[in-house]
Design a protein around this motif. Structure first.
Motif, PDB file in Angstrom:
ATOM      1  N   VAL A  70      63.785  58.567  40.603  1.00 34.34           N
ATOM      2  CA  VAL A  70      64.346  59.549  41.152  1.00 34.34           C
ATOM      3  C   VAL A  70      65.980  59.227  41.020  1.00 34.34           C
ATOM      4  CG1 VAL A  70      65.219  61.224  42.757  1.00 34.34           C
ATOM      5  CG2 VAL A  70      62.760  60.317  42.661  1.00 34.34           C
ATOM      6  N   VAL A  71      66.886  60.025  40.190  1.00 37.03           N
ATOM      7  CA  VAL A  71      68.139  59.784  39.785  1.00 37.03           C
ATOM      8  C   VAL A  71      69.023  61.322  40.135  1.00 37.03           C
ATOM      9  CG1 VAL A  71      67.834  57.932  38.191  1.00 37.03           C
ATOM     10  CG2 VAL A  71      67.906  60.402  37.510  1.00 37.03           C
ATOM     11  N   GLU A  72      70.228  61.082  40.298  1.00 36.29           N
ATOM     12  CA  GLU A  72      71.105  62.116  40.180  1.00 36.29           C
ATOM     13  C   GLU A  72      70.996  62.922  39.194  1.00 36.29           C
ATOM     14  OE1 GLU A  72      72.480  63.887  42.648  1.00 36.29           O
ATOM     15  OE2 GLU A  72      72.429  62.292  44.510  1.00 36.29           O
ATOM     16  N   GLU A  73      71.431  62.346  37.975  1.00 34.62           N
ATOM     17  CA  GLU A  73      71.323  63.013  36.661  1.00 34.62           C
ATOM     18  C   GLU A  73      70.683  62.256  35.614  1.00 34.62           C
ATOM     19  OE1 GLU A  73      74.938  64.297  33.284  1.00 34.62           O
ATOM     20  OE2 GLU A  73      75.498  63.387  35.222  1.00 34.62           O
ATOM     21  N   VAL A  74      69.482  62.934  34.982  1.00 36.37           N
ATOM     22  CA  VAL A  74      68.598  62.296  34.295  1.00 36.37           C
ATOM     23  C   VAL A  74      69.421  61.983  32.901  1.00 36.37           C
ATOM     24  CG1 VAL A  74      66.382  62.701  32.961  1.00 36.37           C
ATOM     25  CG2 VAL A  74      66.704  63.792  35.330  1.00 36.37           C
ATOM     26  N   GLU A  75      69.294  60.644  32.409  1.00 29.32           N
ATOM     27  CA  GLU A  75      69.445  60.248  31.211  1.00 29.32           C
ATOM     28  C   GLU A  75      68.299  60.174  30.232  1.00 29.32           C
ATOM     29  OE1 GLU A  75      72.165  56.943  31.501  1.00 29.32           O
ATOM     30  OE2 GLU A  75      73.513  58.236  32.692  1.00 29.32           O
ATOM     31  N   ASN A  76      67.145  59.519  30.824  1.00 26.13           N
ATOM     32  CA  ASN A  76      65.747  59.165  29.940  1.00 26.13           C
ATOM     33  C   ASN A  76      64.874  60.201  30.730  1.00 26.13           C
ATOM     34  OD1 ASN A  76      63.695  58.155  28.782  1.00 26.13           O
ATOM     35  ND2 ASN A  76      64.620  56.142  28.662  1.00 26.13           N
ATOM     36  N   GLU A  77      64.283  61.130  29.967  1.00 20.54           N
ATOM     37  CA  GLU A  77      63.293  61.988  30.549  1.00 20.54           C
ATOM     38  C   GLU A  77      61.712  61.230  30.674  1.00 20.54           C
ATOM     39  OE1 GLU A  77      63.348  65.432  28.355  1.00 20.54           O
ATOM     40  OE2 GLU A  77      64.916  66.316  29.089  1.00 20.54           O
ATOM     41  N   GLU A  78      61.905  60.276  29.842  1.00 18.82           N
ATOM     42  CA  GLU A  78      60.252  59.743  29.779  1.00 18.82           C
ATOM     43  C   GLU A  78      60.194  58.467  31.126  1.00 18.82           C
ATOM     44  OE1 GLU A  78      62.236  59.840  27.278  1.00 18.82           O
ATOM     45  OE2 GLU A  78      61.150  60.664  25.847  1.00 18.82           O
ATOM     46  N   THR A  79      61.342  58.287  31.698  1.00 13.55           N
ATOM     47  CA  THR A  79      61.304  57.578  32.819  1.00 13.55           C
ATOM     48  C   THR A  79      61.921  57.949  34.124  1.00 13.55           C
ATOM     49  OG1 THR A  79      63.049  56.180  31.931  1.00 13.55           O
ATOM     50  CG2 THR A  79      61.058  55.423  31.318  1.00 13.55           C
ATOM     51  N   GLU A  80      62.739  59.051  33.989  1.00 17.89           N
ATOM     52  CA  GLU A  80      63.503  59.458  35.026  1.00 17.89           C
ATOM     53  C   GLU A  80      63.333  60.897  35.482  1.00 17.89           C
ATOM     54  OE1 GLU A  80      67.334  56.611  34.202  1.00 17.89           O
ATOM     55  OE2 GLU A  80      67.653  58.706  33.581  1.00 17.89           O
ATOM     56  N   ILE A  81      63.779  61.250  36.971  1.00 13.72           N
ATOM     57  CA  ILE A  81      63.329  62.570  37.314  1.00 13.72           C
ATOM     58  C   ILE A  81      64.395  62.927  38.141  1.00 13.72           C
ATOM     59  CG2 ILE A  81      62.058  61.792  39.254  1.00 13.72           C
ATOM     60  CD1 ILE A  81      60.379  64.490  38.847  1.00 13.72           C
ATOM     61  N   SER A  82      65.116  64.050  38.100  1.00 15.67           N
ATOM     62  CA  SER A  82      66.216  64.481  38.936  1.00 15.67           C
ATOM     63  C   SER A  82      65.686  64.680  40.297  1.00 15.67           C
ATOM     64  CB  SER A  82      66.797  65.972  38.381  1.00 15.67           C
ATOM     65  OG  SER A  82      65.896  66.837  38.545  1.00 15.67           O
ATOM     66  N   LEU A  83      66.656  64.416  41.208  1.00 15.23           N
ATOM     67  CA  LEU A  83      66.571  64.620  42.420  1.00 15.23           C
ATOM     68  C   LEU A  83      65.946  65.938  43.039  1.00 15.23           C
ATOM     69  CD1 LEU A  83      66.546  63.421  45.593  1.00 15.23           C
ATOM     70  CD2 LEU A  83      69.101  63.955  45.609  1.00 15.23           C
ATOM     71  N   VAL A  84      66.564  66.988  42.330  1.00 16.03           N
ATOM     72  CA  VAL A  84      66.163  68.397  42.451  1.00 16.03           C
ATOM     73  C   VAL A  84      64.535  68.478  42.269  1.00 16.03           C
ATOM     74  CG1 VAL A  84      66.350  70.713  42.157  1.00 16.03           C
ATOM     75  CG2 VAL A  84      68.494  69.303  42.224  1.00 16.03           C
ATOM     76  N   ASP A  85      64.084  68.105  41.133  1.00 14.81           N
ATOM     77  CA  ASP A  85      62.819  68.335  40.863  1.00 14.81           C
ATOM     78  C   ASP A  85      61.731  67.320  41.639  1.00 14.81           C
ATOM     79  OD1 ASP A  85      63.417  69.826  38.685  1.00 14.81           O
ATOM     80  OD2 ASP A  85      63.440  68.346  37.199  1.00 14.81           O
ATOM     81  N   ALA A  86      62.323  66.214  42.171  1.00 16.33           N
ATOM     82  CA  ALA A  86      61.682  65.222  42.932  1.00 16.33           C
ATOM     83  C   ALA A  86      61.423  65.871  44.134  1.00 16.33           C
ATOM     84  CB  ALA A  86      62.052  64.071  43.285  1.00 16.33           C
ATOM     85  N   LYS A  87      62.455  66.738  44.877  1.00 15.11           N
ATOM     86  CA  LYS A  87      61.946  67.398  46.125  1.00 15.11           C
ATOM     87  C   LYS A  87      61.382  68.514  46.089  1.00 15.11           C
ATOM     88  CE  LYS A  87      66.497  65.740  48.390  1.00 15.11           C
ATOM     89  NZ  LYS A  87      65.498  65.115  49.598  1.00 15.11           N
ATOM     90  N   MET A  88      61.196  69.009  44.680  1.00 10.62           N
ATOM     91  CA  MET A  88      60.109  70.106  44.709  1.00 10.62           C
ATOM     92  C   MET A  88      58.651  69.436  44.839  1.00 10.62           C
ATOM     93  SD  MET A  88      62.033  72.404  41.654  1.00 10.62           S
ATOM     94  CE  MET A  88      60.494  73.381  41.527  1.00 10.62           C
ATOM     95  N   ILE A  89      58.417  68.157  44.324  1.00  8.59           N
ATOM     96  CA  ILE A  89      57.240  67.799  44.623  1.00  8.59           C
ATOM     97  C   ILE A  89      56.975  67.251  46.125  1.00  8.59           C
ATOM     98  CG2 ILE A  89      55.926  65.779  43.911  1.00  8.59           C
ATOM     99  CD1 ILE A  89      57.280  65.851  41.402  1.00  8.59           C
TER     100      ILE A  89
END
Length: 403
Positions: A70-89
């Protein structure tokens, strides 16, 4: 519940003795490898390492996940997820947490699935080889029953259960004709680990084969009441064994021979008629050597424990029996006792000046003279006994000697 996988695991564990845990770990590894092959490398060109597979140990259901940070701003979509998308899960996720998102393994292509299958099969084969190696390594230096399969040049293949062992030419008994489907006892010399499974080398000539056969036939030997202290063997012809009883109420030789020779005859039968001499082991080297030269009668043994040599005097008519055919009896006695044995007849010993010297202290002349007198008296008594007991025709003696 994944019923088919569970049944397959039960079958592998029962028939091939392969641990369920090992196969489950292999399945997890294969699924991770399949994910890496299916999704390829990340945007930076590196192989993705953020996959995880789980197989339920009870139900055998399996799931594959990709782990995203979980990161604030995604730089690598294969290994990272934004905080907003994570909180949706899950609203409880914060920056730095790891989100596990399930991957649909049914979307894998045919080649990827085939590779995963190969990984599992390879692990099963490796584990099967390891189990077989451990199983037969535990039997090293022991005997097993085998079935003769076929000749491989000068060697013979012998099936000993789950593997075919190799009986090399130099481990075969000379003159022994082994035919296919014949059941034989073999001694496992060595078990080697190879890429094709365990390589087992067996023997029919090893002295320990005789010892193990006696252990299987004689309860006292198996329980340790009677010990086989020494063995000397010329495979296919004759074996001498020295036995010792740890219980004064148990006759070591009698226990090994059995009622009417039943026990020793079973061993002789397995060795295709090989003659076996069983003698009592003794700490006294002179008595031990005298026993080892059985069935020959001995007049006197002069042993030197320091030099490990011995002079043996036998009656004239027993010389050829003491030496044996082509020196076999003397040779086996020497191996059994560890002494270099020089055998002479009475006439030969008396004709050699100083033959009895060197085995007595120079200061002990009285003891030597006393022995000389006793020996002379013994010699006279023996001459009288010989005339009475052994005045048999030469033809009868020749037959006795041959036997």
């Amino acid at each position: 519940m994944n019923t088919e996988l569970k049944m397959a695991l039960d079958l592998l564990e029962k028939e091939k003795d392969i641990s369920r845990e090992v196969i489950l770990e292999a399945i997890e590894s294969s699924l991770v490898a399949a994910c890496k092959a299916h999704f390829g490398k990340d945007s930076a060109g590196h192989e993705r390492e953020n996959f995880r597979a789980e197989v339920d140990r009870e139900t055998c259901d399996f799931h594959v996940y990709e782990e995203l940070t979980v990161v604030e701003e995604v730089e690598n979509e294969e290994t990272e997820i934004s905080l907003v998308d994570a909180k949706m899960i899950d609203s409880g996720y914060e920056v730095g947490d790891v989100v596990s998102r399930e991957v649909q393994s049914k979307d894998f292509g045919r080649i990827t699935t085939q590779n995963a299958r190969n990984v599992i099969l390879q692990k099963i084969r490796e584990e099967e080889r390891r189990v077989l190696y451990d199983q037969y390594y535990a039997k090293e230096k022991d005997i097993v029953t085998g079935v003769v399969q076929r000749r491989m040049g000068k060697n013979i293949s012998v099936n000993i259960g789950k593997v075919d062992a190799i009986l090399n030419e130099n481990e075969m008994v000379k003159g022994e004709n082994l035919r296919p489907t014949e059941r034989i006892k073999v001694y496992i010399l060595e078990v080697r680990e190879t890429t094709r499974g365990p390589r087992v080398l067996v023997s029919r000539t090893h002295p320990e084969l005789v010892k193990r056969l006696f252990e299987s036939e004689v309860t006292e030997v198996r329980d340790g009441v009677v010990e086989i202290r020494s063995i000397a063997r010329e495979a296919g012809s004759r074996t001498k064994i020295a036995v010792w009883s740890n219980d004064p109420n148990v006759d070591a030789v009698g226990a090994c021979v059995g009622l009417n020779g039943s026990r020793v005859n079973s061993v002789v039968s397995e060795l295709r008629g090989e003659k076996i001499d069983i003698i009592n082991w003794n700490e006294n080297p002179a008595l031990m050597i005298e026993n080892a030269l059985s069935p020959a009668k001995v007049v006197v043994v002069l042993a030197d424990p320091e030099e490990r040599t011995a002079k043996v005097v036998v009656p004239d008519y027993q010389l050829s029996l003491a030496i044996g055919k082509e020196g076999q009896n003397a040779r086996l006695a020497a191996r059994l006792t560890g002494y270099k044995i020089d055998i002479k007849s009475e006439s030969q010993a008396n004709a050699i000046e100083g033959f009895y010297e060197g085995f007595y202290d120079d200061d002990d002349e009285d003891e030597y003279d006393e022995y000389d007198e006793e020996y002379g008296a013994y010699e006279e008594d023996y001459a009288e006994d010989y005339e009475e007991d052994y005045a048999a025709p030469e033809t009868d003696y020749a037959e006795e000697e041959q036997e």
